[in-house]
Design a protein around this motif. Structure first.
Motif, PDB file in Angstrom:
ATOM      1  N   PRO A 191       0.840  -1.201   0.000  1.00  0.00           N
ATOM      2  CA  PRO A 191       0.000   0.000   0.000  1.00  0.00           C
ATOM      3  C   PRO A 191       0.877   1.253   0.000  1.00  0.00           C
ATOM      4  O   PRO A 191       1.927   1.282   0.638  1.00  0.00           O
ATOM      5  N   GLU A 192       0.443   2.271  -0.713  1.00  0.00           N
ATOM      6  CA  GLU A 192       1.279   3.441  -0.939  1.00  0.00           C
ATOM      7  C   GLU A 192       1.616   4.216   0.331  1.00  0.00           C
ATOM      8  O   GLU A 192       2.632   4.898   0.401  1.00  0.00           O
ATOM      9  N   GLU A 228      -0.520  -6.102  -6.974  1.00  0.00           N
ATOM     10  CA  GLU A 228      -0.673  -5.609  -5.605  1.00  0.00           C
ATOM     11  C   GLU A 228      -0.444  -6.743  -4.621  1.00  0.00           C
ATOM     12  O   GLU A 228      -0.811  -7.891  -4.884  1.00  0.00           O
ATOM     13  N   ALA A 229       0.148  -6.380  -3.475  1.00  0.00           N
ATOM     14  CA  ALA A 229       0.326  -7.381  -2.429  1.00  0.00           C
ATOM     15  C   ALA A 229      -1.010  -7.601  -1.750  1.00  0.00           C
ATOM     16  O   ALA A 229      -1.615  -6.664  -1.246  1.00  0.00           O
ATOM     17  N   SER A 248      11.031   8.458   1.090  1.00  0.00           N
ATOM     18  CA  SER A 248      10.179   8.507   2.283  1.00  0.00           C
ATOM     19  C   SER A 248       9.544   7.155   2.594  1.00  0.00           C
ATOM     20  O   SER A 248       8.987   6.959   3.663  1.00  0.00           O
ATOM     21  N   ARG A 249       9.636   6.226   1.649  1.00  0.00           N
ATOM     22  CA  ARG A 249       9.034   4.910   1.877  1.00  0.00           C
ATOM     23  C   ARG A 249      10.072   3.856   2.266  1.00  0.00           C
ATOM     24  O   ARG A 249       9.780   2.672   2.298  1.00  0.00           O
ATOM     25  N   LEU A 250      11.275   4.332   2.566  1.00  0.00           N
ATOM     26  CA  LEU A 250      12.325   3.411   3.014  1.00  0.00           C
ATOM     27  C   LEU A 250      12.751   3.764   4.431  1.00  0.00           C
ATOM     28  O   LEU A 250      12.989   4.927   4.752  1.00  0.00           O
TER      29      LEU A 250
END
Ligand code: C2E
Ligand code: MG
Ligand code: MG
Ligand code: MG
Length: 278
Positions: A106-107, A268-269, A141-143
């Protein structure tokens, strides 16, 4: 066994030690082939923010599934990979794979990647991380990187510089296994990071003796440093209640979800969405 010690008088005593040494040697000799063969995989475990009421991130956890011997724990093979240098290529693979996988999460979720002290101190570590973000197209920002305090304390000046650079790139850092290593609180004040991760050894003792007070103290320290607190190894509702009372922000543990492989459908997961938020 007796052969391993070479000293007759120690034969009985060293029987276990001999087996441990043999197993160690086996791991050492197998690691390279295992990596080439593709025995490794990443599992993901959710991190839940109770205020937001949702999963905010997933920790990537390395799994080695040997074709004959089955699952081998990272607690066994990671230290050996660190000693032999295999952690270099393995760690690069982990980072790349996790950033790639993050694109199907999810984003509004980040991926948290464990970084070995050896990797963290590698000369071009920050440059490498940046190149992986570029290659995979994942936003910084997602890491999140999970780095142990022990890794940071090895060479404090360099660690401080690396942490600053990561922060400038917009990558967040969690201090993993906090409280289990030797850490120097005055240096901790100079380091740039966003989270303290309370080790599961504290969480498992939270209901005993001064466990609650110790956890509250860690949360207090986080607050003084202006960072968030995440608890790992949360297994029971009672632990969660006490952690919440102590002011902990984010929770991770079997109570919320065990590490599991990503199941991707239509880009998508799906598996990861099923986790219940308590
Ligand atoms: P860690 O980073 O502190 O990870 C937390 C460990 O606690 C994981 O063990 C996780 O599966 C386990 N855990 C999570 N929730 C619970 C719970 O509720 N109860 C209990 N009893 N355990 C829980 P795991 O996956 O066996 O990994 C062990 C360690 O191996 C990690 O500790 C980390 O230090 C290392 N490791 C794992 N993956 C990597 C990796 O990709 N790179 C590096 N360098 N190290 C890794
Ligand atoms: Mg970790
Ligand atoms: Mg940890
Ligand atoms: Mg730990």
């Amino acid at each position: 066994n007796a052969r391993a010690s070479g000293i007759g008088g120690w034969a009985v005593f060293s029987s276990d030690m001999g087996q441990v040494a043999e197993h160690r040697q086996w791991i050492e000799s197998e690691l390279h082939a295992a990596f080439q063969r593709g025995d490794f995989d990443l599992h993901y475990q959710p991190q839940v923010d109770l205020l937001k009421g949702r999963i905010v991130g997933y920790e990537a956890l390395l799994r080695w599934n040997h074709p004959e011997r089955g699952a081998i724990s990272p607690m066994e093979f990671v230290p050996i990979a660190e000693e032999t240098g295999m952690i270099g290529p393995i760690g690069e693979w982990v980072l790349h794979k996790a950033c790639e996988d993050a694109r199907v999460l999810p984003e509004n979720c980040f991926v948290a990647v464990n970084i070995s002290p050896v990797q963290f101190m590698t000369k071009d570590f920050v440059r490498y991380v940046r190149s992986v973000l570029e290659k995979t197209g994942l936003d910084a920002s997602r890491l999140e990187l999970e780095v142990t305090e022990t890794a940071m304390m090895q060479d404090k000046e360099r660690a401080a510089a690396i942490l600053r650079e990561l922060s400038e790139l917009g990558i967040s850092v969690a201090v993993d296994d906090f409280g289990t290593g030797y850490s120097n609180l005055s240096y901790l004040m100079d380091f740039t990071f966003q989270k303290l991760k309370i080790d599961k050894s504290f969480v498992s003792r939270i209901e005993k003796d001064n466990g609650g007070a110790v956890v509250s103290t860690i949360v207090g320290l986080s607050r003084a440093l202006g960072v968030h607190t995440i608890a790992e190894g949360v297994e029971t509702e009672d632990q969660a209640t006490l952690l919440r009372a102590a002011g902990c922000d984010v929770f991770q543990g079997y109570l919320y979800g065990k590490p599991a492989p990503l199941v991707i459908r239509d880009g998508e997961a799906i598996e990861v969405r099923r986790v219940a938020v308590h």
